[in-house]
Design an enzyme around this catalytic site. Sequence first.
Site, PDB file in Angstrom:
ATOM      1  N   ASP A 115      40.338  32.812  33.873  1.00 54.40           N
ATOM      2  CA  ASP A 115      40.170  34.214  34.243  1.00 54.40           C
ATOM      3  C   ASP A 115      41.392  34.993  33.795  1.00 54.40           C
ATOM      4  O   ASP A 115      42.267  34.482  33.097  1.00 54.40           O
ATOM      5  CB  ASP A 115      40.034  34.358  35.769  1.00 54.40           C
ATOM      6  CG  ASP A 115      38.732  33.773  36.292  1.00 54.40           C
ATOM      7  OD1 ASP A 115      37.780  33.662  35.507  1.00 54.40           O
ATOM      8  OD2 ASP A 115      38.690  33.422  37.485  1.00 54.40           O
ATOM      9  N   LYS A 146      37.549  37.767  34.730  1.00 53.47           N
ATOM     10  CA  LYS A 146      37.077  38.384  35.972  1.00 53.47           C
ATOM     11  C   LYS A 146      38.193  39.230  36.563  1.00 53.47           C
ATOM     12  O   LYS A 146      39.244  38.739  36.952  1.00 53.47           O
ATOM     13  CB  LYS A 146      36.634  37.312  36.958  1.00 53.47           C
ATOM     14  CG  LYS A 146      35.438  36.507  36.482  1.00 53.47           C
ATOM     15  CD  LYS A 146      35.027  35.463  37.484  1.00 53.47           C
ATOM     16  CE  LYS A 146      34.465  36.080  38.740  1.00 53.47           C
ATOM     17  NZ  LYS A 146      34.013  35.072  39.711  1.00 53.47           N
ATOM     18  N   MET A 175      41.941  41.646  47.753  1.00 49.00           N
ATOM     19  CA  MET A 175      41.123  42.507  46.877  1.00 49.00           C
ATOM     20  C   MET A 175      40.705  43.807  47.569  1.00 49.00           C
ATOM     21  O   MET A 175      39.568  44.256  47.442  1.00 49.00           O
ATOM     22  CB  MET A 175      39.889  41.756  46.382  1.00 49.00           C
ATOM     23  CG  MET A 175      40.221  40.518  45.575  1.00 49.00           C
ATOM     24  SD  MET A 175      38.780  39.511  45.125  1.00 49.00           S
ATOM     25  CE  MET A 175      38.417  38.716  46.707  1.00 49.00           C
TER      26      MET A 175
END
Length: 534
Positions: free
Chosen positions: A38, A60, A174
Amino acid sequence: MRENTGKVVLVGAGPGDTGLLTLKGEKYIKQADCLVYDRLSSPQLLSMAKAGSELIYVGKENHKHVMRQDAINELLYEKSKCHELVVRLKGGDPYVFGRGGEEALYLVERNVDLEVVPGVSSSVAALAAAGIPITHRGIAKGFQVITAHSRKDEEADIDYSLLTDETITCVFLMGLAHVKSIAAGLIKAGRRADTPAAVISNGTLAAQRKCIGTLADIGEKIEKAKLTSPAIIVVGDVVSLNDRLDFFEKRPLFGRKITVPYIEAIPEKMEAEDDGRKFENSKALKNSNNNIKTNELIAKLQQLGADVTPVKTGIIKPIIIPDFTNKIKSADWILFTSKNGVKSFFYNLDLAGADIRLIANARFAVVGKATEKELAKHHIKADLIPMEQTGKGLADAMKLCMPYAYGGSDDNISDKMCKVCIFSAKEASHDLEAGLKGICELEKIDAYVNERIDERIPESMENRINEAVFTSASNVDRFFGMLSENTYVETAYSIGEKTTAALEQYNVREIVQADDSSYEALVDKIYNKRVYKA
């Protein structure tokens, strides 16, 4: 029954700092035939991959997906049919909101041999780097880690009524875009408005920044601070300990952005091609990529907390030296002008199938301390190190001790001239050679070549570079050749006179020269330079 597939290993890459990768994770990265990764905080992890390993980026990032999760699952399965070992490299820990469980189940259901290597989660590591212990006796008896990001790239539906225990630290991953709504949700559920809160951006990296506040004001504070993702939100009384426990941001060079143009050195270990062309003037190497180590100067600056931007301007490659054994077996003195010369010498010694008995009667001189250390790795002590660590300084020192190579004193000099072999770069300065010419049987041997590489300069360097460090004149010329005409360097640190002379030809506001030609002296100048942190 298993299909005819290889093994897939899900490896946690850790929170960003390469040093926090586990030993087992590093082992699998180096062995991988295929590496699926990623967006990573440290590209150094990819440089660990062996030569020929297939690298696949599945990118990602928040709201941006190069490949959807179901496609990644299928890719891992398909690659397991082609390779013996496939490594899926995931930031943090694969099973902490990394969708590693989904990938693992997909592979297990298709009878693929699977292993999971846990990683250091940013939910713990980023807090530690910010001076915040996730638990602390008498303050926090436990913690909860919550994702603030839903499967549809929207704010997660969080039940804040489950997060009201003030003895439990809450960590949200996040959630940078949702700090205000998270704070409001916690207050509405019953948490005190003055509960300490923090947002940590780029945790464990030199670019780390943090914002400290309370649930009442943390939303406004991060907007003013303009923090960027990846970021972690932490809520709880443990945040109040950050000033006393903040070792990371108190390092002496923390917050200083330093550009380091560098030339990639010869790897510590090499496998040379052996196809009947041993003694041709070839520079071919095989499988050397796996042995590239971090530049020593860059590592020193990073340890002191600097946010280093490395810019590769070249690569050193050893030259396979024709008639190597005959050149050196009769040498009275062998001189090295750099660590790379030492590496190339022993590379050629090994390639010739010889050992140090071939040079049993030779004495060794080196240009400086770094070269001395490199020679010592091969259990050879340098007989001569000049006070002035330059080619001229080495020549002057050799002149003083040259009589001893003839027989011990001026009264006992044989008719045979002393044979001196210099191992240096093909494009090296002629100062050493010129200083010894006529007083000995001299042979300058091209031991390695410095090949130019033109890398793309980061956009952040388009106008102004705060601080930059230069270790050679060739590095100066190459680096400024990559920049636009309008770009200038505020402060340039130089390793010596020739580097300084090269810098004076370019757009540099201030030049600071090291007291001697060593990394230690350069770092000392940088350390003692007072600058305003960006």
